[in-house]
Design an enzyme around this catalytic site. Structure first.
Site, PDB file in Angstrom:
ATOM      1  CE  LYS A 115      93.135  -5.268  69.923  1.00 43.26           C
ATOM      2  NZ  LYS A 115      91.872  -4.990  70.611  1.00 43.26           N
TER       3      LYS A 115
HETATM    4  O1  G3P Z   1      89.981  -5.096  73.381  1.00 43.11           O
HETATM    5  C1  G3P Z   1      90.372  -6.235  74.058  1.00 43.11           C
HETATM    6  C2  G3P Z   1      89.914  -6.331  75.466  1.00 43.11           C
HETATM    7  O2  G3P Z   1      90.212  -5.267  76.265  1.00 43.11           O
HETATM    8  C3  G3P Z   1      88.912  -7.328  75.837  1.00 43.11           C
HETATM    9  O3  G3P Z   1      88.338  -7.170  77.110  1.00 43.11           O
HETATM   10  O4  G3P Z   1      86.692  -7.613  78.871  1.00 43.11           O
HETATM   11  O5  G3P Z   1      86.329  -8.559  76.558  1.00 43.11           O
HETATM   12  O6  G3P Z   1      88.085  -9.500  78.053  1.00 43.11           O
HETATM   13  P1  G3P Z   1      87.313  -8.258  77.670  1.00 43.11           P
END
Ligand code: G3P
Length: 217
Positions: A83
């Site tokens: 990633k």
């Molecule tokens: O892994 C990336 C992602 O899904 C981040 O989510 O909730 O931290 O914006 P969030």
């Protein structure tokens, strides 16, 4: 439609894998930071627990270090996916690893232009962050629609949309209607997928009626 679990917590991962609906895992540095411990050991454990792809993010921000870190991450297991952030060094590293046949997930995608560049660089996945766009007062789902429409116009682009930063069931429902290939879902939201009061009421009533009847299984 594939469901990935957005988690670096091996216990949580094993708990949800047991239901048979998790097709892969995504992680990020913040999820690992919340767990603590040895990144490479935990990453290896996650890769062994899952048959599907496991996205593991490089923490480096410059190209040379991304290459070094990328090699290490991809060496963890066959199902490790690198990633990388949606920056120029990230794009350059994406092209480098994609050309070598590795799978790259371009993350922190906040525009259709970024998604196009990721596809041109050979990314296997692009991760647009719905919830974080919503947090800025805009509609993150519009971005998913835009990227999906653009990718559909150019079938030679093989990059899959991995809808990320999903914060609620509505986000998931909408990305499925749009038709994205994959959604990565936090454990808390995945556990809510079966919630329905009429199911609870129905199970209780069937169980009470069965007990009252004296019937045996
Ligand atoms: O892994 C990336 C992602 O899904 C981040 O989510 O909730 O931290 O914006 P969030």
């Amino acid at each position: 439609m594939l469901f990935f679990l957005d988690s670096a917590d091996i216990k949580e991962i094993e708990e949800l894998l047991a239901f048979g609906i998790v097709d892969g895992i995504t992680t990020n540095p913040s999820l690992f930071a919340a767990i603590g411990g040895d990144f490479y050991k935990i990453a290896k454990d996650i890769c062994s627990a899952v048959d599907g792809p496991v996205s593991l993010e490089a923490s480096s921000t410059d190209y040379n270090n991304m290459l070094q870190e990328g090699e290490k991450i991809l060496g963890i297991a066959d199902n490790a996916v690198l990633k990388l952030p949606m920056t120029w060094p990230g794009i350059k590293a994406c092209k480098y690893f994609s050309d070598k046949g590795h799978r790259v997930n371009m993350t922190l995608c906040f525009s259709a232009a970024q998604a196009l560049v990721a596809a041109k660089a050979g990314a296997t996945y692009v991760s647009p962050f719905i919830g974080r766009i919503d947090d800025t007062g805009h509609d993150g789902l519009n971005l998913i629609e835009d990227i999906n429409e653009i990718y559909m116009n150019y079938p030679e682009l093989n990059t899959k949309i991995l809808a990320a930063s999903i914060r609620n069931i509505y986000h998931l429902h909408q990305v499925c209607k749009i038709g994205t290939s994959i959604a990565t879902i936090p454990a808390k939201i995945m556990k809510q997928l079966l919630d329905h009061p009429l199911t609870d009421i129905g199970v209780k009533k069937f169980s009470e009626d069965w007990k009252k009847s004296g019937l045996k299984i």
